[in-house]
Enzyme design. Structure first.
Site, PDB file in Angstrom:
ATOM      1  N   CYS A 232       0.852  46.463  -4.043  1.00 16.25           N
ATOM      2  CA  CYS A 232       1.205  46.027  -5.446  1.00 16.25           C
ATOM      3  C   CYS A 232       1.156  46.743  -5.405  1.00 16.25           C
ATOM      4  O   CYS A 232      -0.283  47.383  -6.435  1.00 16.25           O
ATOM      5  CB  CYS A 232       0.910  45.255  -6.007  1.00 16.25           C
ATOM      6  SG  CYS A 232       1.326  44.962  -7.453  1.00 16.25           S
TER       7      CYS A 232
ATOM      8  N   HIS B 288       4.848  47.704   4.703  1.00 20.00           N
ATOM      9  CA  HIS B 288       5.514  48.336   4.056  1.00 20.00           C
ATOM     10  C   HIS B 288       5.637  49.677   3.571  1.00 20.00           C
ATOM     11  O   HIS B 288       4.690  50.562   3.490  1.00 20.00           O
ATOM     12  CB  HIS B 288       5.906  48.029   2.021  1.00 20.00           C
ATOM     13  CG  HIS B 288       6.447  48.829   1.263  1.00 20.00           C
ATOM     14  ND1 HIS B 288       6.877  48.010  -0.229  1.00 20.00           N
ATOM     15  CD2 HIS B 288       7.902  49.535   1.329  1.00 20.00           C
ATOM     16  CE1 HIS B 288       7.961  48.556  -0.784  1.00 20.00           C
ATOM     17  NE2 HIS B 288       8.333  49.653   0.076  1.00 20.00           N
TER      18      HIS B 288
ATOM     19  N   ARG C 105      13.976  42.540  -2.196  1.00 21.45           N
ATOM     20  CA  ARG C 105      15.468  41.913  -2.857  1.00 21.45           C
ATOM     21  C   ARG C 105      16.829  41.541  -2.662  1.00 21.45           C
ATOM     22  O   ARG C 105      18.115  40.615  -3.476  1.00 21.45           O
ATOM     23  CB  ARG C 105      15.521  43.316  -3.837  1.00 21.45           C
ATOM     24  CG  ARG C 105      14.282  43.389  -4.490  1.00 21.45           C
ATOM     25  CD  ARG C 105      14.370  45.327  -5.015  1.00 21.45           C
ATOM     26  NE  ARG C 105      14.186  45.579  -3.999  1.00 21.45           N
ATOM     27  CZ  ARG C 105      14.388  47.512  -4.464  1.00 21.45           C
ATOM     28  NH1 ARG C 105      14.900  47.947  -5.252  1.00 21.45           N
ATOM     29  NH2 ARG C 105      13.957  47.762  -3.830  1.00 21.45           N
TER      30      ARG C 105
ATOM     31  N   PRO D  13       6.931  38.525  -0.626  1.00 25.74           N
ATOM     32  CA  PRO D  13       6.519  37.792  -1.827  1.00 25.74           C
ATOM     33  C   PRO D  13       6.750  38.493  -3.168  1.00 25.74           C
ATOM     34  O   PRO D  13       6.669  40.021  -3.233  1.00 25.74           O
ATOM     35  CB  PRO D  13       5.097  38.386  -1.406  1.00 25.74           C
ATOM     36  CG  PRO D  13       4.833  38.642  -0.503  1.00 25.74           C
ATOM     37  CD  PRO D  13       6.039  38.863   0.057  1.00 25.74           C
TER      38      PRO D  13
ATOM     39  N   GLN E 294      -0.116  34.465  -1.014  1.00 23.24           N
ATOM     40  CA  GLN E 294      -0.252  35.773  -1.009  1.00 23.24           C
ATOM     41  C   GLN E 294      -1.615  35.692  -1.911  1.00 23.24           C
ATOM     42  O   GLN E 294      -1.307  35.361  -3.430  1.00 23.24           O
ATOM     43  CB  GLN E 294       0.872  36.931  -1.237  1.00 23.24           C
ATOM     44  CG  GLN E 294       0.050  38.282  -1.090  1.00 23.24           C
ATOM     45  CD  GLN E 294       1.108  39.344  -2.007  1.00 23.24           C
ATOM     46  OE1 GLN E 294       1.595  39.007  -3.008  1.00 23.24           O
ATOM     47  NE2 GLN E 294       1.329  40.049  -0.454  1.00 23.24           N
TER      48      GLN E 294
ATOM     49  N   GLY F 194      10.812  47.390   3.045  1.00 25.88           N
ATOM     50  CA  GLY F 194      11.456  48.225   2.816  1.00 25.88           C
ATOM     51  C   GLY F 194      12.850  48.758   2.785  1.00 25.88           C
ATOM     52  O   GLY F 194      12.843  49.269   3.894  1.00 25.88           O
ATOM     53  N   GLY F 195      13.428  48.780   2.011  1.00 28.56           N
ATOM     54  CA  GLY F 195      14.673  49.446   2.089  1.00 28.56           C
ATOM     55  C   GLY F 195      15.631  48.147   2.864  1.00 28.56           C
ATOM     56  O   GLY F 195      16.957  48.876   3.212  1.00 28.56           O
TER      57      GLY F 195
END
Length: 339
Positions: free
Chosen positions: A102, A173, A237, A19, A72, A214-215
């Protein structure tokens, strides 16, 4: 109540798209679904107060084709979150997810997001309240800790409490969040990744469905985590900026189903959706902004981005903008074949 998808949500969670505020709206999710039939998609975070107190039910709108799709929620009041979760379940979402990751100031001021890593008992209470009123899975997305917390200590305790409250699936994350001193963007990059800790949590909580986030930027990296024993991988991303690299190959490589999606076919399948969006009073750029990365790394990608960016904001812009940009991609492909 709308008919809910019969898809196996746990299977879909082998690969999910994170999200992302201002990015994973319904137009983005429709595009992503054309690239992958199997991957689990998430809404942008929707705050419980916006639904319960603000009556912003339009935030729950989505297309049936998006299934499997998860809502979410952001919030920290158990009763309010329960009401919002019920609204999401009644709208037909396949999963309700609570944001505990977040780090933005705006989210902190509402006492939710990553700041909730400090209040596992409250998170557990929220999970229990939501579980009581919906018949879909209630899940949590969290960090490994915040600020001065020691992840090795706080993360197991956090997972223990939400598991006891009825949360059977969690996405971690693998970074701390620094609530003071780092921007949300910096919190996505600067705190070091600790994949080993997430894998350790799977060993300590074998009955808990754990996805890592993450990553992670390639399907090969995702497969490594799955092969090492994790239940799922969430990509953010990279899935947005290079959706073809991540999602077009996901079905055969991660799920063992279907074929690699052709981005040209996907663009053509988007056209009826674009026309319906425009007929409802929408604007072209609301859709095309999510399509800019479709040909990332491929011949003609720069021209594709430029033509969509420039053309979509013109008055009365329509599907012809996409078709012209697609012609430029096809021309580049023909030139490459000749060369």
């Amino acid at each position: 109540m709308p008919e809910k998808s019969s898809v196996d949500i746990r299977k879909s969670a082998r690969l999910s798209v994170a999200p992302m505020m201002d990015w994973t709206d319904r137009n983005c999710r429709f595009l992503h679904r054309l690239l992958s039939s199997e991957s689990l998609l998430y809404t942008e975070m929707v705050t419980a107060p916006a639904l319960v107190r603000g009556g912003a039910l339009h935030l729950l709108d989505y297309s049936p084709e998006e299934h499997p799709v998860a809502l979410q929620l952001g919030g920290s009041d158990p009763r309010e979150l329960a009401q919002a979760a019920r609204m999401g379940a009644e709208a037909g979402y396949d999963e309700i997810n609570l944001n505990c990751g977040c780090p933005s100031d705006r989210v902190q001021s509402g006492t939710f997001g990553a700041v909730l890593m400090r209040e596992p008992a409250r998170v557990a209470e929220c999970v229990a309240a939501m579980r009581e009123v919906v018949n879909v899975e209630v899940t949590v997305k969290c960090r490994i800790g915040v600020d001065e917390q020691e992840p090795q200590d706080v993360l197991p305790a956090f997972l223990e409490q939400i598991k006891a409250a009825g949360c059977d699936r969690v996405t971690i994350h693998a970074r701390k969040a620094w609530l003071q001193g780092l921007s949300p963007k910096e919190n996505r990059d600067i705190p070091p990744l600790d994949y080993e800790l997430v894998h350790q949590m799977k060993a300590e909580f074998p009955d808990l469905h754990i996805s890592i986030n993450g990553g992670i930027t390639t399907l090969a990296q995702a497969q490594e985590h799955l092969d090492a024993g994790l239940d799922g991988v969430m990509i953010g991303r990279a899935a947005y900026h290079q959706p073809t690299d991540i999602l077009a190959e996901a079905d055969p490589l991660i799920f063992g189903t279907g074929q690699i999606a052709d981005p040209i076919d996907v663009v053509q399948k988007m056209l009826p959706y674009v026309e319906a969006h425009l007929a409802d009073g929408g604007r072209m750029h609301q859709i095309t902004r999510h399509m800019l990365g479709l040909f990332a790394g491929r011949p003609g990608a720069r021209g594709w981005r430029r033509m969509l960016s420039d053309g979509a904001v013109r008055e009365n812009a329509g599907p012809e903008v996409i078709l012209q940009a697609l012609d430029s991609i096809a021309s580049n492909a023909r030139v490459e074949q000749v060369v």
